[in-house]
Write a protein that holds these residues in place. Structure first.
Motif, short mmCIF file in Angstrom:
data_model
loop_
_atom_site.label_atom_id
_atom_site.label_comp_id
_atom_site.label_asym_id
_atom_site.label_seq_id
_atom_site.Cartn_x
_atom_site.Cartn_y
_atom_site.Cartn_z
N GLY A 1 -18.32 -45.07 24.90
CA GLY A 1 -18.13 -44.51 23.56
C GLY A 1 -16.87 -45.03 22.90
N THR A 2 -16.01 -44.13 22.48
CA THR A 2 -14.77 -44.53 21.80
C THR A 2 -13.81 -45.26 22.72
OG1 THR A 2 -13.77 -42.36 22.25
CG2 THR A 2 -14.93 -42.63 20.14
N LEU A 3 -14.05 -45.19 24.04
CA LEU A 3 -13.19 -45.91 24.99
C LEU A 3 -13.67 -47.33 25.25
CD1 LEU A 3 -12.23 -43.18 27.62
CD2 LEU A 3 -10.95 -43.96 25.62
N ARG A 4 -14.79 -47.75 24.65
CA ARG A 4 -15.18 -49.15 24.74
C ARG A 4 -14.11 -50.01 24.09
NH1 ARG A 4 -21.49 -48.76 22.81
NH2 ARG A 4 -22.39 -48.21 24.86
N TRP A 5 -13.75 -51.09 24.75
CA TRP A 5 -12.74 -52.02 24.25
C TRP A 5 -11.42 -51.31 23.93
CZ3 TRP A 5 -17.66 -52.27 21.65
CH2 TRP A 5 -18.56 -53.11 22.33
N LEU B 1 -20.47 -51.18 17.08
CA LEU B 1 -20.70 -51.61 18.46
C LEU B 1 -20.40 -50.49 19.44
CD1 LEU B 1 -19.18 -55.23 18.42
CD2 LEU B 1 -21.59 -54.57 18.34
N ARG B 2 -19.44 -49.65 19.14
CA ARG B 2 -19.13 -48.53 20.03
C ARG B 2 -20.23 -47.47 20.01
NH1 ARG B 2 -12.99 -48.91 18.40
NH2 ARG B 2 -12.13 -49.85 20.30
N ARG B 3 -20.99 -47.41 18.93
CA ARG B 3 -22.10 -46.45 18.86
C ARG B 3 -23.38 -47.01 19.47
NH1 ARG B 3 -19.92 -45.83 13.55
NH2 ARG B 3 -21.58 -47.20 12.74
N ALA B 4 -23.41 -48.31 19.71
CA ALA B 4 -24.63 -48.96 20.19
C ALA B 4 -24.97 -48.50 21.60
CB ALA B 4 -24.47 -50.48 20.15
N ASP B 5 -26.26 -48.48 21.90
CA ASP B 5 -26.71 -48.14 23.24
C ASP B 5 -26.23 -49.20 24.23
OD1 ASP B 5 -29.08 -48.55 25.42
OD2 ASP B 5 -28.87 -46.43 24.86
N ALA B 6 -25.78 -48.76 25.40
CA ALA B 6 -25.23 -49.68 26.39
C ALA B 6 -26.26 -50.72 26.83
CB ALA B 6 -24.71 -48.90 27.60
N THR C 1 -22.61 -53.27 8.50
CA THR C 1 -21.73 -52.10 8.48
C THR C 1 -20.32 -52.49 8.05
OG1 THR C 1 -21.12 -52.41 10.79
CG2 THR C 1 -23.05 -51.05 10.35
N SER C 2 -19.59 -51.53 7.52
CA SER C 2 -18.21 -51.79 7.07
C SER C 2 -17.24 -51.89 8.24
CB SER C 2 -17.76 -50.68 6.11
OG SER C 2 -17.82 -49.42 6.76
N ASP C 3 -17.58 -51.28 9.37
CA ASP C 3 -16.72 -51.31 10.56
C ASP C 3 -17.58 -51.77 11.73
OD1 ASP C 3 -15.07 -50.88 12.75
OD2 ASP C 3 -14.20 -49.03 11.94
N ALA C 4 -17.59 -53.08 11.97
CA ALA C 4 -18.47 -53.65 12.99
C ALA C 4 -18.12 -53.13 14.38
CB ALA C 4 -18.39 -55.17 12.97
N LEU C 5 -16.82 -52.97 14.69
CA LEU C 5 -16.43 -52.52 16.02
C LEU C 5 -16.88 -51.08 16.26
CD1 LEU C 5 -15.01 -53.57 18.56
CD2 LEU C 5 -12.89 -52.56 17.69
N PHE D 1 -18.51 -56.33 27.76
CA PHE D 1 -17.80 -55.06 27.89
C PHE D 1 -16.33 -55.25 28.26
CE2 PHE D 1 -22.27 -54.32 28.76
CZ PHE D 1 -22.57 -53.23 27.95
N GLY D 2 -16.03 -56.34 28.95
CA GLY D 2 -14.67 -56.53 29.43
C GLY D 2 -13.86 -57.57 28.68
#
Length: 542
Positions: free
Chosen positions: A56-60, A288-293, A281-285, A174-175
């Motif tokens: 979630g919000t902890l991605r990247w 991506l954090r909302r995208a399904d893993a 989207t206006s905020d691509a990152l 992811f990394g």
């Protein structure tokens, strides 16, 4: 399986081990119950969490401390592996002019973003002050896990005189997703930061497992060895507090390490955004954090498979903090973490068919091959490199391509590494035919899936096995492979590598299938080719 080496199981009570090895460890945020291995007397802890789930919000984002967990956690099951990608499979680099590799096995752990775990084995003979070896797995920063490596093997090869830790870190997209937007809204190189966080965890907690945090050695193969190289130069060589005293690299790979917002990292980021439907989207990152893993991992596999044959797409970048410059530049400066290094390469690292496309044996053109491997080189640099290898007497064009891949990614960076230590480094060469990448793994992980998966021992000789495998653990114990815990070890004196002596210990066999251990100097012609690769580093990203 080879027989377990006999070593004395001490029964003296200590602060860490009372009347028997401690199987319950309190880390403050959780209690873990390990398992006593009745065959060895060692205690195994599988799936010890060292960081919170990076979802979630902890991605990247940088790894975070685990949340507190009540009760006792049974540490007897292999942890989830991190999401897996694969090597490039394309005949042309996607970055010129500008299928996932199946590794799942029956019964293997599930792949998940929640994968920041350690496996630990502590010897029954431990006295609470044992040296510690931390293993970072291979996989090109794109695949790999702890499940394929058995820490018991390393404890055995240390004669019960070391604690062994195997860590996992975020991989692939992811990394190692990079680009300006990741820099602005997240954190770069989070896979490396996971490793660093695990090393910090070891400093805080390994004494509870019988280890001495002042005697830590980091060891890895391929990208795991490359990771060790990067930790050596991280934070301008001034990581505080110190996280290790020694580094061992086996076939360390140094991949392109571009500036985080250079053309190729930005191209990769754009491709990720497009394939996940986040372009509008206006905020691509944030998208991506909302995208399904699973969607992200399919994109991860798509992009890695599109890379040039055998190479990797998601790699570390110069981020200005963990890595303040290209690795070869930082090595030249000589400001390094740690006290000593032991580095071993294989004779024909890239002879393995998944690194250089064997179907191109009759068609490969060396200038084009160099351009595909290093797409940012200028035409003049490409022609210089092609001339160098075509005139080196290395064989047919396919042999030259194998040499280019082997030397530019594995051998030359290792020589830059040992050169940077100024006489505090040991350089070795694994030369048992065919001498391919990871042919050596089976010798020090004989009971592990990774060692068995890639090869049976090319030379199954007890003296060779023990001399070779024990040399790494002797270094772990004392930072010197010449100080041997096993009196039957027959390896001759291994000199340190210096710019004057350039001594390498070669591990080979005779035509009569007898072990052969000899010290030879690094070849002048090889050093000249390595000078070429260092000279083009600003364009190659090394």
């Amino acid at each position: 399986m080879r027989p377990v080496l006999a070593y004395t199981l001490l029964t003296t009570a200590t602060a860490v081990f009372a009347d028997a090895p401690a199987t319950l460890v309190d880390l403050g945020y959780a209690k873990y119950q390990g398992t006593l291995n009745n065959d060895t007397g060692n205690v195994e802890f599988l799936g010890v969490r060292y960081a919170a789930a990076p979802t979630g919000t902890l991605r990247w984002q940088a790894p975070q401390a685990p949340q507190s967990t009540s009760g006792v956690q049974l540490a007897n099951t292999q942890p989830n592996t991190c999401m897996q990608g694969g090597n490039g499979a394309n005949t042309v680099s996607p970055f010129l002019n500008s299928s996932s590799v199946a590794r799942r096995q029956s019964g293997a752990p599930s792949a998940s973003e929640d994968c920041l775990f350690l496996n630990i084995v502590t010897p029954a003979s431990g006295n609470g002050k044992l040296p510690v070896v931390i293993w970072i797995h291979a996989g090109g920063y794109t695949w790999g896990d702890a499940y394929h490596y058995t820490p018991e093997d390393l404890v055995e090869e240390a004669g019960g005189q070391a604690v062994a830790v195997v860590l996992q870190h975020r991989l692939g997209l992811f990394g190692f997703l990079a680009g300006q937007k990741v820099h602005d809204g997240g954190v770069l190189n989070v896979g490396l930061l996971d490793q660093q966080f695990a090393l910090q965890w070891v400093q805080e907690h390994i004494s509870k497992f019988g280890g001495d945090p002042s005697k830590v050695t980091v060891w890895g193969d391929s990208s795991g060895g490359g990771s060790g190289l990067l930790h050596l130069v991280s934070n301008n060589g001034n990581t505080q507090p110190s996280l290790f005293r020694g580094i061992i690299t086996s076939s360390a790979c140094l991949l392109p390490t571009y500036e985080y917002n250079a053309k190729i990292p930005e191209q990769i980021f754009t491709s990720v955004v497009e394939q996940t439907g986040c372009s509008s989207t206006s905020d691509a990152l944030a998208c991506l954090r909302r995208a399904d893993a699973d969607v992200l991992n399919q994109v991860n596999n798509n992009i890695t498979a599109q890379g040039f044959y055998g190479l990797l797409t998601f790699t570390p970048v110069v981020d200005g903090t963990f890595l303040t410059d290209r690795p070869s530049v930082l090595l030249r400066r000589g400001q390094l973490n740690g006290d000593a290094v032991m580095s071993v390469t294989n004779t024909f690292e890239s002879g393995r068919p998944n690194l250089v496309d064997p179907s191109t044996a009759d068609t490969v053109q060396i200038p084009q091959y160099i351009a595909n491997m290093w797409p940012e080189l200028t035409q003049e640099q490409i022609e210089e490199g092609a001339t160098l290898y075509e005139s080196a007497g290395l064989g047919a064009p396919i042999d030259q391509a194998i040499a280019i891949n082997t030397e530019s990614i594995f051998v030359c960076p290792t020589l830059w590494l040992v050169r940077s230590l100024g006489g505090k480094a040991f350089k070795g060469k694994f030369a048992i035919p065919p001498g391919w990448h990871v042919n050596d793994l089976v010798y020090y992980f004989p009971n592990s899936l990774m060692g068995q998966q890639f090869s049976s021992p090319p030379f199954d000789n007890a003296e060779f096995r023990n001399n070779f495998a024990q040399s790494f653990l002797n270094f772990v114990i004392s930072l010197d492979p010449n100080l041997k815990w096993d009196s039957s070890n027959t390896l001759p004196q291994w000199p340190q590598w210096t710019t004057d002596g350039r001594a390498e210990m070669v591990f080979n066999k005779t035509e009569a299938d007898q072990p052969l251990f000899e010290v030879v100097p690094t070849a002048d012609a090889l050093l000249q080719r390595c000078d070429y690769w260092e000279s083009v580093g600003a364009n190659s990203g090394q």
